[in-house]
Design a protein around this motif. Structure first.
Motif, mmCIF file in Angstrom:
data_model
loop_
_atom_site.group_PDB
_atom_site.id
_atom_site.type_symbol
_atom_site.label_atom_id
_atom_site.label_comp_id
_atom_site.label_asym_id
_atom_site.label_seq_id
_atom_site.Cartn_x
_atom_site.Cartn_y
_atom_site.Cartn_z
ATOM 1 N N UNK A 1 0.905 -1.368 -0.520
ATOM 2 C CA UNK A 1 0.038 0.346 -0.179
ATOM 3 C C UNK A 1 1.183 1.234 0.247
ATOM 4 N N UNK A 2 2.223 1.106 0.849
ATOM 5 C CA UNK A 2 2.489 2.110 0.802
ATOM 6 C C UNK A 2 3.537 2.711 -0.819
ATOM 7 N N UNK A 3 3.282 1.169 -1.125
ATOM 8 C CA UNK A 3 4.507 1.838 -2.823
ATOM 9 C C UNK A 3 3.275 1.836 -3.309
ATOM 10 N N UNK A 4 1.829 1.575 -2.813
ATOM 11 C CA UNK A 4 1.306 2.966 -4.786
ATOM 12 C C UNK A 4 0.662 3.359 -4.202
ATOM 13 N N UNK A 5 1.046 4.182 -2.843
ATOM 14 C CA UNK A 5 1.000 6.016 -2.077
ATOM 15 C C UNK A 5 2.510 6.380 -2.790
ATOM 16 N N UNK A 6 3.292 6.196 -2.718
ATOM 17 C CA UNK A 6 5.089 6.389 -3.498
ATOM 18 C C UNK A 6 4.444 6.955 -4.746
ATOM 19 N N UNK B 1 -4.435 13.044 -3.540
ATOM 20 C CA UNK B 1 -4.435 11.763 -2.547
ATOM 21 C C UNK B 1 -5.814 10.845 -3.121
ATOM 22 N N UNK B 2 -7.007 11.854 -3.780
ATOM 23 C CA UNK B 2 -8.772 10.902 -3.346
ATOM 24 C C UNK B 2 -8.341 9.961 -4.803
ATOM 25 N N UNK B 3 -6.975 10.460 -5.720
ATOM 26 C CA UNK B 3 -7.194 9.118 -6.899
ATOM 27 C C UNK B 3 -6.116 8.145 -6.310
ATOM 28 N N UNK B 4 -5.314 8.196 -5.607
ATOM 29 C CA UNK B 4 -4.718 7.599 -4.371
ATOM 30 C C UNK B 4 -5.612 6.681 -3.708
ATOM 31 N N UNK B 5 -6.074 7.107 -3.177
ATOM 32 C CA UNK B 5 -7.173 6.443 -2.271
ATOM 33 C C UNK B 5 -8.251 5.744 -2.527
ATOM 34 N N UNK C 1 -5.543 7.450 6.251
ATOM 35 C CA UNK C 1 -4.208 6.821 5.719
ATOM 36 C C UNK C 1 -3.274 7.434 4.820
ATOM 37 N N UNK C 2 -4.011 6.901 3.717
ATOM 38 C CA UNK C 2 -3.195 8.435 2.694
ATOM 39 C C UNK C 2 -3.223 9.874 2.914
ATOM 40 N N UNK C 3 -3.626 10.169 3.815
ATOM 41 C CA UNK C 3 -3.553 11.888 3.965
ATOM 42 C C UNK C 3 -2.533 11.476 4.174
ATOM 43 N N UNK C 4 -2.367 10.927 5.632
ATOM 44 C CA UNK C 4 -1.123 11.103 6.277
ATOM 45 C C UNK C 4 0.025 10.305 5.725
#
Length: 70
Positions: free
Chosen positions: A12-17, A26-30, A41-44
Motif C-alpha cells: 500500500x505504501x508503494x502504491x501511495x509513493x 490523494x483522492x486518486x491514490x485512495x 491513511x493516504x493523507x497521512x
C-alpha cells in the motif's frame, strides 16, 4: 462475484509513493486502494512523504525519459 485481494502495508505504501511521485491527487491514490486503506491513511502517507522532502512530481521524469525505455 469479484474477490478483492488483500495487500500488505508495504505494498500500500508503494502504491501511495508511486501515486505521489507521479503527481496523482490523494483522492486518486485512495481510490486505487479502495477497501485496502482509508482516505485518512493516504493523507497521512502523503504528508509523511512531503515531510521527508520528496517532490510530488519526482517520478514524472522517469515516465517520459526516453533513456529509461531499455
Amino acid at each position: 462475484m469479484t474477490t478483492q485481494r488483500t495487500i500488505t502495508v508495504d505494498q500500500a505504501r508503494q502504491i501511495v509513493f508511486d501515486a505521489y511521485t507521479t503527481g496523482l491527487p490523494q483522492a486518486a491514490a485512495a481510490k486505487l486502494l479502495t477497501g485496502q486503506a482509508t482516505q485518512a491513511w493516504v493523507t497521512s502517507e502523503y504528508a509523511a512523504l512531503r515531510r521527508r522532502g520528496i517532490p510530488a512530481m519526482s517520478g514524472q521524469g522517469s515516465l517520459f525519459d526516453p533513456a529509461a525505455e531499455n
